[in-house]
Structures are given as C-alpha cells and as structure tokens.
Enzyme design. Structure first.
Site, PDB file in Angstrom:
ATOM      1  N   SER A  13      -0.618   1.137  -3.823  1.00 58.35           N
ATOM      2  CA  SER A  13      -0.409   0.788  -2.424  1.00 58.35           C
ATOM      3  C   SER A  13      -1.725   0.893  -1.665  1.00 58.35           C
ATOM      4  CB  SER A  13       0.629   1.728  -1.798  1.00 58.35           C
ATOM      5  OG  SER A  13       0.626   1.538  -0.409  1.00 58.35           O
ATOM      6  N   HIS A  37       0.143  -3.656  -3.900  1.00 61.34           N
ATOM      7  CA  HIS A  37       1.227  -3.504  -2.918  1.00 61.34           C
ATOM      8  C   HIS A  37       0.620  -3.399  -1.523  1.00 61.34           C
ATOM      9  CE1 HIS A  37       5.310  -2.085  -1.746  1.00 61.34           C
ATOM     10  NE2 HIS A  37       4.668  -1.279  -0.912  1.00 61.34           N
ATOM     11  N   ASP A  39       1.431  -2.972   2.506  1.00 64.53           N
ATOM     12  CA  ASP A  39       2.434  -2.503   3.465  1.00 64.53           C
ATOM     13  C   ASP A  39       2.131  -3.049   4.854  1.00 64.53           C
ATOM     14  OD1 ASP A  39       4.152  -0.648   1.941  1.00 64.53           O
ATOM     15  OD2 ASP A  39       2.259   0.396   1.582  1.00 64.53           O
ATOM     16  N   MET A  41       3.346  -2.977   8.692  1.00 65.40           N
ATOM     17  CA  MET A  41       4.156  -2.153   9.605  1.00 65.40           C
ATOM     18  C   MET A  41       3.965  -2.608  11.041  1.00 65.40           C
ATOM     19  SD  MET A  41       3.281   1.561   8.069  1.00 65.40           S
ATOM     20  CE  MET A  41       3.484   1.934   6.326  1.00 65.40           C
ATOM     21  N   HIS A  71       5.196  -5.864   1.332  1.00 63.61           N
ATOM     22  CA  HIS A  71       6.344  -5.090   1.812  1.00 63.61           C
ATOM     23  C   HIS A  71       6.345  -5.143   3.335  1.00 63.61           C
ATOM     24  CE1 HIS A  71       8.185  -0.732   2.002  1.00 63.61           C
ATOM     25  NE2 HIS A  71       8.995  -1.638   2.512  1.00 63.61           N
ATOM     26  N   MET A  73       7.612  -4.199   6.729  1.00 65.39           N
ATOM     27  CA  MET A  73       8.392  -3.226   7.508  1.00 65.39           C
ATOM     28  C   MET A  73       8.311  -3.676   8.958  1.00 65.39           C
ATOM     29  SD  MET A  73       7.079   0.102   5.442  1.00 65.39           S
ATOM     30  CE  MET A  73       5.731  -0.824   4.722  1.00 65.39           C
ATOM     31  N   MET A 142      13.415   2.475  -1.442  1.00 66.70           N
ATOM     32  CA  MET A 142      12.478   3.408  -0.810  1.00 66.70           C
ATOM     33  C   MET A 142      12.850   4.837  -1.193  1.00 66.70           C
ATOM     34  SD  MET A 142      10.156   1.762   0.829  1.00 66.70           S
ATOM     35  CE  MET A 142       9.359   3.227   1.507  1.00 66.70           C
ATOM     36  N   ASP A 180       9.281   3.071  -4.213  1.00 72.12           N
ATOM     37  CA  ASP A 180       8.111   3.203  -3.345  1.00 72.12           C
ATOM     38  C   ASP A 180       8.224   4.478  -2.524  1.00 72.12           C
ATOM     39  OD1 ASP A 180       5.958   2.750  -1.645  1.00 72.12           O
ATOM     40  OD2 ASP A 180       6.870   1.040  -0.612  1.00 72.12           O
TER      41      ASP A 180
HETATM   42  C1  DX5 Z   1       5.495   3.803   2.975  1.00 73.08           C
HETATM   43  C2  DX5 Z   1       4.925   2.673   2.171  1.00 73.08           C
HETATM   44  C3  DX5 Z   1       4.415   3.046   0.839  1.00 73.08           C
HETATM   45  C4  DX5 Z   1       3.302   4.059   0.849  1.00 73.08           C
HETATM   46  C5  DX5 Z   1       3.433   4.864  -0.406  1.00 73.08           C
HETATM   47  O1  DX5 Z   1       6.147   3.275   4.089  1.00 73.08           O
HETATM   48  O2  DX5 Z   1       5.910   1.655   1.972  1.00 73.08           O
HETATM   49  O3  DX5 Z   1       4.064   1.910   0.067  1.00 73.08           O
HETATM   50  O4  DX5 Z   1       2.035   3.489   0.912  1.00 73.08           O
HETATM   51  O5  DX5 Z   1       2.512   5.880  -0.385  1.00 73.08           O
HETATM   52  P1  DX5 Z   1       2.662   7.168  -1.306  1.00 73.08           P
HETATM   53  O6  DX5 Z   1       2.681   6.706  -2.731  1.00 73.08           O
HETATM   54  O7  DX5 Z   1       1.471   7.968  -0.956  1.00 73.08           O
HETATM   55  O8  DX5 Z   1       3.972   7.842  -0.949  1.00 73.08           O
HETATM   56 ZN    ZN Z   2       5.490  -0.014   0.570  1.00 75.08          ZN
END
Ligand code: DX5
Ligand code: ZN
Length: 229
Positions: A13, A37, A39, A41, A71, A73, A142, A180
C-alpha cells in the site's frame, strides 16, 4: 487486459510510502510485489485525505506493466469513477457502504475497461455483498476501519473470507478475495489459510528499513501457507 497473476499475491500500500518519494519507495521493493495498492480518501467517507487521480496517471505512465489496484474510499463513488477510469486502473474498488447504487457503479467500472471490486468495512455484514458477487472480480475485506495505515488487525473479519470462499465455490464464481489493514509477517499465514488471495500491506513493508526484504518475507510466508507448509 493484463492477467493479475496467481494468488496469493502481495500488494504493497503506497499510503505508507514517503509521499515525496513514492517512485523511490516502489523501486525500493526491488520487484518483490504483485500489485500496487493505491488508497484514495475523501475526508468524508473516511476521516482522512490522500491522493487524487493525478497520482494514478503518473503511476500508469511510469509503470505501464504494473497491476494497479485502486481502493476508492469516497462517497458517492459514482461521482469519481470516470476520473480514475481514464487512467486505466487494473482494479477499481468501491465500498458497499458508500453508494445505494452498487450494482450500477460496478457495471460502469467494467464498461469503463477496469475490473470492478467491492470493499466492505469491518462493521458491515458480508451478506450485503452477496447479490453483487457475480459482477465483481475482487472482494476487499477490510481488516481495520479504513482511513489510516498502521492500525491493529481485527481477526474476526476472517469469518467473512471463509463465507466468500464458500459462496464462490457454490456459485462457480471467480472473484479474488483481498484483505487490507494491519497485515504483516505475524498474521499473513493465518489470513491466507483463511481464504485470502491478495494481501495488502503498508506499514509492514514501507515501515521497515529494507522494504524489499519485508515484501519478500510476506510473499514467502503467503506461499508457504497456501501450499499447506
Ligand atoms: C486503510 C487503507 C490501507 C492501509 C493499510 O484505510 O485502505 O490500504 O494503507 O495499511 P497497513 O498495512 O499499515 O494497515
Ligand atoms: Zn486500502
């Protein structure tokens, strides 16, 4: 479209990489990854902000062969998918909780040329995604509440991956199960044995002094768990 490779797969990630040196962060993996990956947000669906489609564009331009797993969010995802689809993510994943029009969004992602995925929060029942399983290529379970890297793994979510694997077999479906949040060397074997095909890891890779070694170890443990060693 690229083949996403055989599971179990490791997806570092990028949220845990140094934001000023994301390219160096990827290079520091020395190729010890299967997917990347990303993310996204929005500060609304989750209490944090991260990147927008411009980072996906830069990654796609720089790494045309990489499997990019995006991903989202964001809420509602239907307002944002076009701006990501134009940069050809391999997987575009939306949250079940973020839209009342889940099937429509998943269909639009496939029509837009990417593989659709659905994500569910730890507090969301796995049964809520059952109606869309025939329409997705990925289910993201998740294992922390989304929004931040470096949180503690919630082991109870493994009952969801087991249910998904049973439904996949019963329905002769082909989606991958991804997990994840809070994953690393201490629990990767457990989640792979629990039916997880794709392991996302941020802190456990980029938080280490040698990210390539950390990723290599995760891959090794995931493969051993998959072959029953
Ligand atoms: C959290 C993200 C993850 C995050 C995971 O909302 O979707 O992808 O980066 O990070 P770790 O592996 O550190 O929990
Ligand atoms: Zn993620």
């Amino acid at each position: 479209m690229k083949r996403p490779r055989k599971p179990p797969l490791i997806a570092p990630s990028l949220l845990s990489a140094d934001p000023l040196r994301i390219r160096e962060g990827i290079d520091s993996l020395c190729g010890e990854y299967d997917w990347l990956h990303l993310d996204i947000m929005d500060g609304h669906f989750v209490p944090n902000l991260s990147y927008g489609p411009s980072l996906l564009k830069s990654l796609r331009d720089a790494l045309p062969e990489a499997v990019l797993d995006v991903h989202l969010m964001v809420e509602p995802p239907e307002n944002f998918i076009a701006s990501f689809l134009q940069w050809k993510p391999d997987f575009l994943v939306v949250h079940q909780e973020a839209t009342p029009h889940l099937h429509r969004v998943l269909q639009a992602i496939r029509e837009g040329g990417s593989r659709p995925g659905v994500a569910l929060n730890p507090g969301t029942a796995v049964e809520t995604v059952k109606p869309v399983l025939p329409f997705v290529d990925l289910v993201l379970v998740m294992s922390v509440n989304p929004g931040f890297g470096g949180q503690a793994f919630i082991p109870e979510v493994l009952s969801k991956t087991r249910a998904l694997c049973q439904w996949r077999e019963a329905g002769k479906l082909e989606f991958l199960v991804e997990m994840d949040g809070g994953l690393g060397a201490s629990n990767v074997a457990e989640v792979v044995r629990g039916g997880c095909d794709v392991v996302v890891a941020g802190n456990a890779i980029f938080g280490e002094a040698d990210p390539a070694s950390a990723a290599r170890l995760l891959r090794k443990k995931a493969r051993e768990a998959n072959s029953g060693e």
